[in-house]
Scaffold this active site. Structure first.
Site, PDB file in Angstrom:
ATOM      1  N   THR A  53      36.813  36.502  33.007  1.00  0.00           N
ATOM      2  CA  THR A  53      36.140  35.230  33.277  1.00  0.00           C
ATOM      3  C   THR A  53      35.080  34.952  32.205  1.00  0.00           C
ATOM      4  O   THR A  53      34.959  33.829  31.707  1.00  0.00           O
ATOM      5  CB  THR A  53      35.494  35.263  34.679  1.00  0.00           C
ATOM      6  OG1 THR A  53      36.516  35.548  35.624  1.00  0.00           O
ATOM      7  CG2 THR A  53      34.854  33.947  35.029  1.00  0.00           C
ATOM      8  N   HIS A 108      36.887  33.829  29.175  1.00  0.00           N
ATOM      9  CA  HIS A 108      37.328  32.430  29.239  1.00  0.00           C
ATOM     10  C   HIS A 108      36.150  31.470  29.082  1.00  0.00           C
ATOM     11  O   HIS A 108      36.277  30.410  28.480  1.00  0.00           O
ATOM     12  CB  HIS A 108      38.052  32.155  30.565  1.00  0.00           C
ATOM     13  CG  HIS A 108      39.441  32.717  30.601  1.00  0.00           C
ATOM     14  ND1 HIS A 108      40.420  32.304  29.731  1.00  0.00           N
ATOM     15  CD2 HIS A 108      40.014  33.669  31.376  1.00  0.00           C
ATOM     16  CE1 HIS A 108      41.540  32.966  29.975  1.00  0.00           C
ATOM     17  NE2 HIS A 108      41.318  33.812  30.968  1.00  0.00           N
ATOM     18  N   ARG A 112      48.026  52.037  29.314  1.00  0.00           N
ATOM     19  CA  ARG A 112      47.717  51.442  30.617  1.00  0.00           C
ATOM     20  C   ARG A 112      48.767  51.846  31.655  1.00  0.00           C
ATOM     21  O   ARG A 112      48.449  52.095  32.817  1.00  0.00           O
ATOM     22  CB  ARG A 112      47.651  49.915  30.492  1.00  0.00           C
ATOM     23  CG  ARG A 112      46.444  49.463  29.684  1.00  0.00           C
ATOM     24  CD  ARG A 112      46.396  47.964  29.493  1.00  0.00           C
ATOM     25  NE  ARG A 112      45.140  47.587  28.840  1.00  0.00           N
ATOM     26  CZ  ARG A 112      44.657  46.359  28.786  1.00  0.00           C
ATOM     27  NH1 ARG A 112      45.333  45.363  29.338  1.00  0.00           N
ATOM     28  NH2 ARG A 112      43.514  46.103  28.194  1.00  0.00           N
TER      29      ARG A 112
HETATM   30 ZN   LIG Z   1      34.779  39.352  37.128  1.00  0.00          ZN
END
Ligand SMILES: [Zn+2]
Ligand SMILES: [Zn+2]
Length: 344
Positions: free
Chosen positions: A39, A42, A199
């Site tokens: 987030t 972004h 991963r």
């Molecule tokens: Zn977060």
């Protein structure tokens, strides 16, 4: 105090600011650690709108440094994790406990209609109802309470019972936390599909019963093969249409496809209403977290239900955010944690 401030799209400046004063119902938290999330990435790149100047950082933990005059539940020196979702407690969603759907959506440093300065700074103001006691837990571990709470929310949205099978597409930091949350809820088996070797191996170490390498095999056939059939929950933890379709393709009749990764706001996809009707496969979203999810996440971290340490690959200072975002863009490393006291 020093604060890492987003001044424009793609521009972060570490600046000297006045230490904020907490309002009557707030505490001032000296930030011990704040992890970096997609987030933030972004918002830095402008793909989530944010009015600047703004201090990002919504996955914080630290020590109470000051308390407002009306706060009696916390005192100076308390160690706390910060829940960034500020409920208005007046709208009908808040009253139902659906604080993440609050009509007056407000976030401390995270995405929201109203965004308050976050925790990529030495100090942050937080309403007292938004901090949770963490006892002796390390700050960087406590910083993962927010992303884990999103996963707790995802598990609740997925509505699973012990022994329900789960397929997870994507094992980035959030996919690896989601895996552990599902495992704690009794999901079995859990099959994880992930492109990156490291991963994928970590997913196996953290409890995936089987892992799928999309470079080698088609997840749409490999996941059901490994799970012994289509899965009760097909969870997508990336946010891309092709992988959401994959998650749906492996979901069993009567099951649900969980849209957990953050999709692009402009993205669209075609669905077959007949398949939804005939197979009773639901699409379910999972956005953010409730106050209750946050408390549950802190409890799980306190009682060692989650391996957080292996997810944290970098500890950085306030000056290092642009580099961290660049590495996130290249899927390098896992969770990056800002330690505001470092790098001065
Ligand atoms: Zn977060
Ligand atoms: Zn509300």
């Amino acid at each position: 105090m020093r604060a890492s401030t987003l001044t424009d799209v793609g521009e972060i400046t570490v600046e000297e600011r006045d230490r904020p004063d907490p309002a009557d119902d707030e505490v001032l938290v000296q930030v011990g650690a704040c992890s970096v999330c997609m987030t933030d990435y972004h918002m830095y790149h402008g793909t989530f709108a944010a009015e600047t100047p703004l201090v990002l950082g919504h996955e914080g933990a630290g020590t109470v440094a000051e308390v407002g005059s009306d706060v009696d539940s916390f005192s100076v020196g308390d160690r706390v994790a910060i829940n960034p979702t500020v409920p208005c407690n007046a709208c009908s969603y808040c009253k139902k406990g659906e604080t993440h759907l609050c009509e007056n959506n407000t976030s401390i440093g995270g995405a929201g209609d109203t965004i308050l300065d976050g925790a990529f700074a030495e100090y942050v103001r937080v309403p007292a109802i938004n901090v949770e006691d963490i006892g002796e837990m390390s700050f960087e571990r406590a910083a993962l309470a927010e992303p884990l709470a999103c996963c707790v929310h995802g598990v609740e949205q997925a509505d699973i019972k012990p022994g329900d099978s789960v397929g997870i597409i994507g094992a980035g930091p959030i996919g690896l936390l989601l895996l552990q949350a599902f495992r704690n809820a009794g999901a079995a088996p859990i099959v994880v599909s992930e492109l990156d070797d490291e991963r994928r191996e970590l997913a196996a170490d953290l409890g995936a019963d089987a892992v799928v390498d999309p470079n080698e095999e088609d997840p749409e056939t490999a996941i059901p093969e490994a799970a012994g059939g289509p899965v009760d929950v097909g969870a997508e933890a990336i946010g891309l249409v092709p992988t959401i379709k994959q998650a749906n393709a492996v979901t069993a009749p009567g099951g649900l496809t969980l849209i957990f990764g953050v999709p692009d706001q402009e993205a669209t996809m075609e669905i077959s209403p007949f398949d939804v009707f005939f197979d009773e496969v639901d699409y379910r979203g999972s956005f953010s977290l409730t106050t209750e999810d946050f408390e549950r996440a802190v409890t799980m971290l306190q009682h060692d239900r989650i391996d957080a340490e292996r997810l944290i690959t970098e500890r950085i200072g306030l000056d290092d955010l642009p580099t961290a975002f660049e590495r996130m863009g290249n899927a390098e490393g896992l969770k990056k944690v800002v330690i505001p006291g470092d790098g001065e």
